[in-house]
Design a protein around this motif. Structure first.
Motif, mmCIF file in Angstrom:
data_model
loop_
_atom_site.group_PDB
_atom_site.id
_atom_site.type_symbol
_atom_site.label_atom_id
_atom_site.label_comp_id
_atom_site.label_asym_id
_atom_site.label_seq_id
_atom_site.Cartn_x
_atom_site.Cartn_y
_atom_site.Cartn_z
ATOM 1 N N ALA A 35 -67.859 -31.450 -54.733
ATOM 2 C CA ALA A 35 -68.798 -30.533 -55.382
ATOM 3 C C ALA A 35 -68.061 -29.414 -56.108
ATOM 4 C CB ALA A 35 -69.760 -29.951 -54.342
ATOM 5 N N ILE A 36 -67.012 -28.895 -55.489
ATOM 6 C CA ILE A 36 -66.245 -27.834 -56.140
ATOM 7 C C ILE A 36 -65.548 -28.383 -57.378
ATOM 8 C CG2 ILE A 36 -64.313 -26.234 -55.876
ATOM 9 C CD1 ILE A 36 -65.104 -26.086 -52.861
ATOM 10 N N GLU A 37 -65.004 -29.583 -57.293
ATOM 11 C CA GLU A 37 -64.378 -30.188 -58.472
ATOM 12 C C GLU A 37 -65.378 -30.341 -59.606
ATOM 13 O OE1 GLU A 37 -61.720 -34.108 -59.663
ATOM 14 O OE2 GLU A 37 -63.380 -34.333 -58.244
ATOM 15 N N ALA A 38 -66.597 -30.788 -59.285
ATOM 16 C CA ALA A 38 -67.621 -30.975 -60.320
ATOM 17 C C ALA A 38 -68.014 -29.656 -60.972
ATOM 18 C CB ALA A 38 -68.852 -31.649 -59.710
ATOM 19 N N ALA A 39 -67.920 -28.565 -60.225
ATOM 20 C CA ALA A 39 -68.301 -27.253 -60.755
ATOM 21 C C ALA A 39 -67.189 -26.589 -61.549
ATOM 22 C CB ALA A 39 -68.717 -26.343 -59.602
ATOM 23 N N MET A 40 -65.984 -27.127 -61.506
ATOM 24 C CA MET A 40 -64.842 -26.461 -62.112
ATOM 25 C C MET A 40 -64.966 -26.242 -63.618
ATOM 26 S SD MET A 40 -62.811 -25.360 -59.861
ATOM 27 C CE MET A 40 -61.387 -24.982 -60.850
ATOM 28 N N PRO A 41 -65.495 -27.200 -64.408
ATOM 29 C CA PRO A 41 -65.553 -26.947 -65.860
ATOM 30 C C PRO A 41 -66.302 -25.666 -66.215
ATOM 31 C CG PRO A 41 -65.926 -29.264 -65.413
ATOM 32 C CD PRO A 41 -65.898 -28.570 -64.075
ATOM 33 N N ASP A 42 -67.382 -25.370 -65.499
ATOM 34 C CA ASP A 42 -68.141 -24.145 -65.783
ATOM 35 C C ASP A 42 -67.545 -22.936 -65.079
ATOM 36 O OD1 ASP A 42 -70.013 -25.379 -67.436
ATOM 37 O OD2 ASP A 42 -71.257 -25.960 -65.731
ATOM 38 N N TYR A 43 -67.175 -23.124 -63.812
ATOM 39 C CA TYR A 43 -66.681 -22.006 -63.033
ATOM 40 C C TYR A 43 -65.272 -21.599 -63.453
ATOM 41 C CZ TYR A 43 -65.096 -19.344 -58.975
ATOM 42 O OH TYR A 43 -64.585 -18.365 -58.172
ATOM 43 N N GLY A 44 -64.443 -22.631 -63.730
ATOM 44 C CA GLY A 44 -63.037 -22.372 -63.969
ATOM 45 C C GLY A 44 -62.752 -21.520 -65.189
#
Length: 339
Positions: free
Chosen positions: A278-287
């Motif tokens: 889940a954290i990996e999937a959120a990385m494009p926006d969060y990162g």
């Protein structure tokens, strides 16, 4: 006793293991003075099948030299962890004190570099000499920051291992909360993730590694590795009356049945893996709010490395002689050095 299947949607890697790598590693261990070629310790390392572990958990390593280097680290680690096993069937009177007064204290001193190692300083014990040699080779290959980080993670593993060995020696079942806090370090879990990142070219001083979300992912992956090991070692732990296991500690703290404790630990493992994905999937926006653009490739590699480690860990338990039907009470691979 039934252990439910772990959830893992990460695809397995297709790997080809060098058929000679295992015996080459055994010969290297014998040359270092760890064991003789036909000893129980050598047979235990054979059963672990370290080259198979490396191939499954680190399929991204294409260099035979890099694989050989990690295999040597894993072999040293396997022999080191055997020494924490107080359920080895030997006479226990004075065992722990003797162990702490010799092997563990010296290696903890080397890893903490306190007092600092002197140039040309000699060590009489093979494990000590090889540890110093591997640390120096780590620095030559990957730089001092990685040597320092590997030293810290191995030191945490050693100190956690001492705590577990003492608890087992005294037949003390730990509280689950304490055990959970230490299990990410014990038996090399953090050290394993660090070595994988090091070998794949992650910068030990990268800014993103100090981000709290990224640090939490490393915590989850290390704890996942420890708890998966506990599940696969449960039959041996119960047979040997080993108290340091997530399942046994959970049953002790919460007063549940063995099957209920197993289910709880399986659910935790599945939750850790889902969190990483889940954290990996959120990385494009969060990162984009937290990380520099030039770190993007390293962050992608970071997630790939740790996902392969989690997947390869499960696959290895399925096929390694050490776990897949090879153990029986009093058999050739009893006791287990990692649980």
């Amino acid at each position: 006793m039934h252990i439910p299947e772990l959830y893992c949607p990460i695809p397995s890697s297709v790997v080809v293991k060098d058929p000679e790598a295992g015996e080459e590693l055994i010969r290297w261990g014998a040359d270092q003075g760890f064991f003789s070629l036909d000893s129980d310790a050598a047979n235990l390392v054979r059963a672990i099948d370290i080259p198979l572990w490396t191939a499954l958990a680190h399929p991204m390593l294409k260099s035979a030299d890099d694989r050989s280097f990690l295999n040597r680290w894993w072999t040293w680690g396997a022999v080191f962890e055997m020494r924490f096993d107080t359920n080895a069937g030997q006479e226990l009177d004075g065992f722990f004190e003797k162990f702490m007064d010799s092997t563990a204290r010296t290696q903890i001193r080397i890893l903490s570099n306190n007092p600092p190692l002197r140039d040309g300083e000699d060590f009489s014990e093979p494990m000590d000499r090889t540890l110093v040699s591997l640390l120096r080779e780590t620095e030559q290959r990957f730089g001092n920051p990685w040597r320092s980080r590997i030293s810290r993670s191995l030191l945490a593993s050693a100190e956690s291992g001492v705590w577990e060995a003492r608890a087992n020696y005294l037949s003390q079942t730990p509280d689950f909360d304490l055990y959970q806090g230490l299990r990410r370090h014990s038996y090399g879990q953090t050290y394993i993730t660090d070595c994988a990142m090091m070998a794949m070219g992650i910068d030990a001083e990268a800014k993103f590694l100090r981000h709290p979300v990224i640090e939490h992912i490393q915590y989850l992956v290390a704890l996942y590795g420890g708890f998966v090991n506990d599940l696969n070692s449960l039959d041996r732990d119960l047979y040997a009356n080993n108290r340091c296991s997530s399942v046994i500690a959970y049953r002790h703290q919460y007063g549940v049945t063995l099957d209920e404790a197993i289910r709880a630990v399986v659910d935790m493992c599945n939750g850790y893996l889902r969190s990483v994905l889940a954290i990996e999937a959120a990385m494009p926006d969060y990162g984009k709010y937290s990380f520099d653009d030039q770190e993007a490739d390293q962050i992608d590699s970071f997630f790939y490395i740790l996902k392969m480690l989690m997947r390869g860990n499960i696959d290895w338990y399925e096929v390694s002689p050490r776990y897949n039907g090879g153990w029986k009470p009093g058999g050739p691979i009893d006791p287990a050095p990692w649980g």
